[in-house]
Design a protein around this motif. Sequence first.
Motif, PDB file in Angstrom:
ATOM      1  N   MET A 172       0.710  -1.226  -0.096  1.00  0.00           N
ATOM      2  CA  MET A 172       0.011   0.099  -0.068  1.00  0.00           C
ATOM      3  C   MET A 172       0.909   1.249   0.016  1.00  0.00           C
ATOM      4  SD  MET A 172      -2.968   1.519   2.700  1.00  0.00           S
ATOM      5  CE  MET A 172      -1.505   2.574   3.439  1.00  0.00           C
ATOM      6  N   ALA A 173       1.908   1.194   0.559  1.00  0.00           N
ATOM      7  CA  ALA A 173       2.996   2.355   0.484  1.00  0.00           C
ATOM      8  C   ALA A 173       3.499   2.821  -0.712  1.00  0.00           C
ATOM      9  CB  ALA A 173       4.015   2.063   1.654  1.00  0.00           C
ATOM     10  N   ASP A 174       3.427   1.608  -1.534  1.00  0.00           N
ATOM     11  CA  ASP A 174       3.764   1.975  -3.261  1.00  0.00           C
ATOM     12  C   ASP A 174       2.532   1.994  -3.874  1.00  0.00           C
ATOM     13  OD1 ASP A 174       6.637   2.042  -3.308  1.00  0.00           O
ATOM     14  OD2 ASP A 174       6.305   0.161  -1.948  1.00  0.00           O
ATOM     15  N   GLY A 175       1.461   2.239  -3.396  1.00  0.00           N
ATOM     16  CA  GLY A 175       0.026   2.481  -4.212  1.00  0.00           C
ATOM     17  C   GLY A 175      -0.363   1.414  -4.812  1.00  0.00           C
ATOM     18  N   SER A 235      -4.812  -4.987 -11.729  1.00  0.00           N
ATOM     19  CA  SER A 235      -5.180  -4.027 -12.575  1.00  0.00           C
ATOM     20  C   SER A 235      -4.886  -2.675 -12.186  1.00  0.00           C
ATOM     21  CB  SER A 235      -6.838  -4.331 -12.642  1.00  0.00           C
ATOM     22  OG  SER A 235      -7.533  -3.335 -13.488  1.00  0.00           O
ATOM     23  N   PRO A 236      -4.875  -1.648 -13.083  1.00  0.00           N
ATOM     24  CA  PRO A 236      -4.603  -0.252 -12.711  1.00  0.00           C
ATOM     25  C   PRO A 236      -5.994   0.451 -12.209  1.00  0.00           C
ATOM     26  CG  PRO A 236      -4.724  -0.509 -15.015  1.00  0.00           C
ATOM     27  CD  PRO A 236      -4.859  -1.987 -14.718  1.00  0.00           C
ATOM     28  N   ALA A 237      -5.666   1.253 -11.487  1.00  0.00           N
ATOM     29  CA  ALA A 237      -6.806   1.906 -10.744  1.00  0.00           C
ATOM     30  C   ALA A 237      -7.898   2.785 -11.931  1.00  0.00           C
ATOM     31  CB  ALA A 237      -6.472   3.096  -9.991  1.00  0.00           C
ATOM     32  N   SER A 238      -7.140   2.941 -12.987  1.00  0.00           N
ATOM     33  CA  SER A 238      -7.943   3.509 -14.114  1.00  0.00           C
ATOM     34  C   SER A 238      -8.776   2.606 -14.981  1.00  0.00           C
ATOM     35  CB  SER A 238      -6.787   4.230 -15.098  1.00  0.00           C
ATOM     36  OG  SER A 238      -6.013   3.250 -15.733  1.00  0.00           O
ATOM     37  N   ALA A 239      -8.806   1.438 -14.537  1.00  0.00           N
ATOM     38  CA  ALA A 239      -9.563   0.313 -15.058  1.00  0.00           C
ATOM     39  C   ALA A 239     -10.878   0.640 -14.817  1.00  0.00           C
ATOM     40  CB  ALA A 239      -9.038  -1.039 -14.578  1.00  0.00           C
ATOM     41  N   SER A 240     -11.715  -0.364 -15.677  1.00  0.00           N
ATOM     42  CA  SER A 240     -13.154  -0.229 -15.586  1.00  0.00           C
ATOM     43  C   SER A 240     -13.552  -0.749 -14.078  1.00  0.00           C
ATOM     44  CB  SER A 240     -13.955  -0.962 -16.800  1.00  0.00           C
ATOM     45  OG  SER A 240     -13.678  -2.384 -16.384  1.00  0.00           O
ATOM     46  N   GLU A 241     -14.770  -0.393 -13.707  1.00  0.00           N
ATOM     47  CA  GLU A 241     -15.083  -0.812 -12.234  1.00  0.00           C
ATOM     48  C   GLU A 241     -15.288  -2.475 -12.231  1.00  0.00           C
ATOM     49  OE1 GLU A 241     -16.217  -0.400  -8.244  1.00  0.00           O
ATOM     50  OE2 GLU A 241     -15.858   1.222  -9.799  1.00  0.00           O
ATOM     51  N   ALA A 242     -15.709  -2.888 -13.356  1.00  0.00           N
ATOM     52  CA  ALA A 242     -15.588  -4.555 -13.421  1.00  0.00           C
ATOM     53  C   ALA A 242     -14.094  -5.029 -13.439  1.00  0.00           C
ATOM     54  CB  ALA A 242     -16.340  -5.016 -14.465  1.00  0.00           C
ATOM     55  N   ALA A 273      -9.939  -8.124 -10.423  1.00  0.00           N
ATOM     56  CA  ALA A 273      -8.537  -8.324 -10.353  1.00  0.00           C
ATOM     57  C   ALA A 273      -8.315  -8.563  -8.551  1.00  0.00           C
ATOM     58  CB  ALA A 273      -7.703  -6.783 -10.722  1.00  0.00           C
ATOM     59  N   ASP A 274      -7.085  -9.374  -8.490  1.00  0.00           N
ATOM     60  CA  ASP A 274      -6.606  -9.735  -7.294  1.00  0.00           C
ATOM     61  C   ASP A 274      -5.720  -8.622  -6.689  1.00  0.00           C
ATOM     62  OD1 ASP A 274      -7.498 -12.564  -7.005  1.00  0.00           O
ATOM     63  OD2 ASP A 274      -5.960 -12.863  -8.563  1.00  0.00           O
ATOM     64  N   LEU A 275      -5.323  -7.672  -7.280  1.00  0.00           N
ATOM     65  CA  LEU A 275      -4.399  -6.458  -6.962  1.00  0.00           C
ATOM     66  C   LEU A 275      -4.718  -5.662  -7.658  1.00  0.00           C
ATOM     67  CD1 LEU A 275      -2.186  -9.275  -6.643  1.00  0.00           C
ATOM     68  CD2 LEU A 275      -1.132  -7.603  -5.209  1.00  0.00           C
ATOM     69  N   VAL A 276      -4.800  -4.241  -7.229  1.00  0.00           N
ATOM     70  CA  VAL A 276      -5.005  -2.883  -8.065  1.00  0.00           C
ATOM     71  C   VAL A 276      -3.873  -2.014  -7.586  1.00  0.00           C
ATOM     72  CG1 VAL A 276      -6.396  -1.013  -8.147  1.00  0.00           C
ATOM     73  CG2 VAL A 276      -7.421  -3.304  -7.729  1.00  0.00           C
ATOM     74  N   PHE A 277      -3.127  -1.432  -8.940  1.00  0.00           N
ATOM     75  CA  PHE A 277      -2.257  -0.531  -8.242  1.00  0.00           C
ATOM     76  C   PHE A 277      -2.924   0.816  -8.710  1.00  0.00           C
ATOM     77  CE2 PHE A 277      -1.413  -2.601 -12.578  1.00  0.00           C
ATOM     78  CZ  PHE A 277      -1.205  -1.631 -13.424  1.00  0.00           C
ATOM     79  N   LEU A 278      -2.446   1.634  -8.070  1.00  0.00           N
ATOM     80  CA  LEU A 278      -2.812   3.176  -8.169  1.00  0.00           C
ATOM     81  C   LEU A 278      -2.305   4.076  -8.936  1.00  0.00           C
ATOM     82  CD1 LEU A 278      -4.099   3.804  -4.244  1.00  0.00           C
ATOM     83  CD2 LEU A 278      -5.110   2.916  -6.317  1.00  0.00           C
ATOM     84  N   ARG A 279      -0.809   3.835  -9.021  1.00  0.00           N
ATOM     85  CA  ARG A 279      -0.010   4.662  -9.753  1.00  0.00           C
ATOM     86  C   ARG A 279      -0.173   4.306 -11.507  1.00  0.00           C
ATOM     87  NH1 ARG A 279       5.753   4.939  -6.495  1.00  0.00           N
ATOM     88  NH2 ARG A 279       5.020   5.638  -4.755  1.00  0.00           N
ATOM     89  N   ASP A 280       0.232   5.183 -12.132  1.00  0.00           N
ATOM     90  CA  ASP A 280       0.078   4.991 -13.833  1.00  0.00           C
ATOM     91  C   ASP A 280       1.256   4.193 -14.284  1.00  0.00           C
ATOM     92  OD1 ASP A 280      -2.403   6.063 -14.319  1.00  0.00           O
ATOM     93  OD2 ASP A 280      -1.533   8.163 -14.516  1.00  0.00           O
ATOM     94  N   ASP A 281       2.207   4.111 -13.153  1.00  0.00           N
ATOM     95  CA  ASP A 281       3.498   3.085 -13.603  1.00  0.00           C
ATOM     96  C   ASP A 281       3.400   1.789 -13.677  1.00  0.00           C
ATOM     97  OD1 ASP A 281       6.282   2.568 -13.657  1.00  0.00           O
ATOM     98  OD2 ASP A 281       7.027   4.544 -13.112  1.00  0.00           O
ATOM     99  N   LEU A 282       3.778   1.403 -14.877  1.00  0.00           N
ATOM    100  CA  LEU A 282       3.959  -0.317 -14.630  1.00  0.00           C
ATOM    101  C   LEU A 282       4.695  -0.813 -14.052  1.00  0.00           C
ATOM    102  CD1 LEU A 282       2.482  -1.166 -18.338  1.00  0.00           C
ATOM    103  CD2 LEU A 282       1.365  -1.238 -16.449  1.00  0.00           C
TER     104      LEU A 282
END
Length: 702
Positions: free
Chosen positions: A378-381, A598-605, A610-619
């Motif tokens: 979480m500290a890394d988004g 999945s990125p946070a910019s993904a669709s709600e579905a 996804a099992d993990l969601v990353f908040l930053r745009d950086d892959l």
Amino acid sequence: MAAIERALAARADVEEARVNLTLRRISVRPAHGSTSLKGILSELERIGHPATLIDAADLSLESGDRTAQALLRAVAVAGFGAMNVMLLSVAVWSGATGTTRDTFHLISALISVPIVAYAARFFFISAWGAVRNGRMNMDVPIALAIALAMALSLFETSRGGEEVFFDAAVTLTFFLLIGRYLDYRMRDRARSAMTGLARLAVRGAVEVGPAGDLREIAVDQVVPGMRLRIAAGERIPVDVRIVAGATDLDRALVTGEACPVSVGVGDEVEAGALNLTGPLDAVALRPVRESFLARMMQMLTTAEAGRGRYVRIADRAARLYAPLIHLLALVTFAGWMMATDDWQRSAFVAISVLIVTCPCALALAVPVAHVVAAGRLMADGILMKDGSALERLANADRVVWDKTGTLTTGIPGLVSLPELDEASRTAVAALASRSAHPAARCIASRFEGAVEPLEAVTELPGFGVAAVIGGRRARLGRASWVAEIASDRAEGDGPAFAFEGGCMLRFPLEERLRDGAAEAVEDLARMRLPSEILSGDAAAVVARVAGRLEVEETLSEMSPADKVARLEALRKRGVRALMVGDGMNDTAALATAHVSMSPASASEAGRAAADLVFLRDDLRAVPLALSVARRTGRIVRQNFGLAILYNCVAVPLAVAGLVTPLIAAIAMSASSVAVVANSLRLSRRRTAPATAPESLLGEALA
């Protein structure tokens, strides 16, 4: 945990129950048609675990502080008693006999009984609650050992015996409490990510009435559509859309970046962001229970709820612990009685056996590591929705990427502008500004200044924009459509422009790679995870992106069903695929994969699947998450190794009579603390993931 879950699962009105050890919370999903929790609360009371309902939006963990304070007071009282009883024991050890010895024994009893009753109540209450309901827990042997030591000592004092164990009983309680307190505080540190989020939760909000009047309300009274006033220096209470004002926000909670972000009217802001510079009026988008901050909390609370392979091993071991250790203590007592015919010595050794065995290290091996790992991610988004996802992620051996919106931003970039005369430049800018198509927006962004008025503007979906400019027809869009009015057809890719009877001009576009895409693929390759791309786009487009990322395997023109079929085929081959995707069309693939992100910019579905969601745009979040997952797996194996190694050494020594109850208490507490401290190493940042395998014993000793 197992006792609570089994008891609740047996009820007809409960569909699922999950216990979170670190947060001391139970999540219950009632069966269909059940609305009352009264029976569930009664059942928890019956099995010795009384519970209290909490609000889902209540993020406070204040009860933990009260428990820590009570433990610390008990440690102080037990330490005071241990010092005084030890001083009295010195006289007896120095050779006091007769009435003097009996008097010192009596004074020691008067000190020890109330102190043990107060300080050891944590063990006695827990053990009695278990025994009363026909169960065993780790405090039963501890409480039994302390009670036996006190009972033996009181019996010897009453008959004027030479040997008493008041000093051992009180000092034993003192060291056991030190271990319990340290274990509690270290687990509290392990859930620091949760407490950090709790401090960001806003308890109240300011509502702006129809007449502009302001009214303070509780945050759980905020409903969608309500207008709120957020002053500078305050945190956003719920997810909102700004309707008045502009300010700078600290969105480090969302992006992990410390730089302030400027926002204004129309921007949407997540709950928990800090308003830095100016007042805002905003409209609530969601209630507090559904806010971004609440969703983060819910993801963290499930961090240790997963039932992976390691958790199942620990559960089985903990279930066998109580009967086996009591049987071992009884056999030890019987064996020493036959060998020495000294019941006091036999009881003393049996007490040591009860104390020295340590199931808590085994029980803490998995959940504490998962909670620390969740905080580290979480500290890394990166948010983890299920503790078992870490284990599955660590086992992944291939990465399957969606292209559009995942490897690329989904927004095209203009490679270069063709040579344009003034009339063409003005026409292209005017036509592009009339369309909402991403390609048109990309072209329009390259032109500045006033836009010439157009006549007879029409936009044909799938073709482009047409208009009359200066008496001539002009088109911007698909090349085949523009060629209908042009004098020629220019070769190349991308949208085309032409005046009627004029030359065609092409605007080559290419997809922009998401930040860190190339580095992520390269890092994963170093970690021995090959990549492949599954995309619904044309083969040529996919090949260009794959070439820029140096990905050799690609599959193009894939439907959602094709993606699922590909992942199923990989599974049958024994490949454990990590799927990274974002769109609605990736939802089934994300759910099918061995593990998914999945990125946070993904669709709600997509985010839900996804099992993990990353908040930053950086892959680069993908290899980072994999590195943490692998480290967590190593830490869990080390914890198991520590617990097994400790018991294999300590139990035989105790059975042989080489360990006193005091030494047993110190060793048992130290093993639990060692497991928690080992798990806390996950919170340290490392620049590069270690990939070399290590043996279990080597890891344990390390």
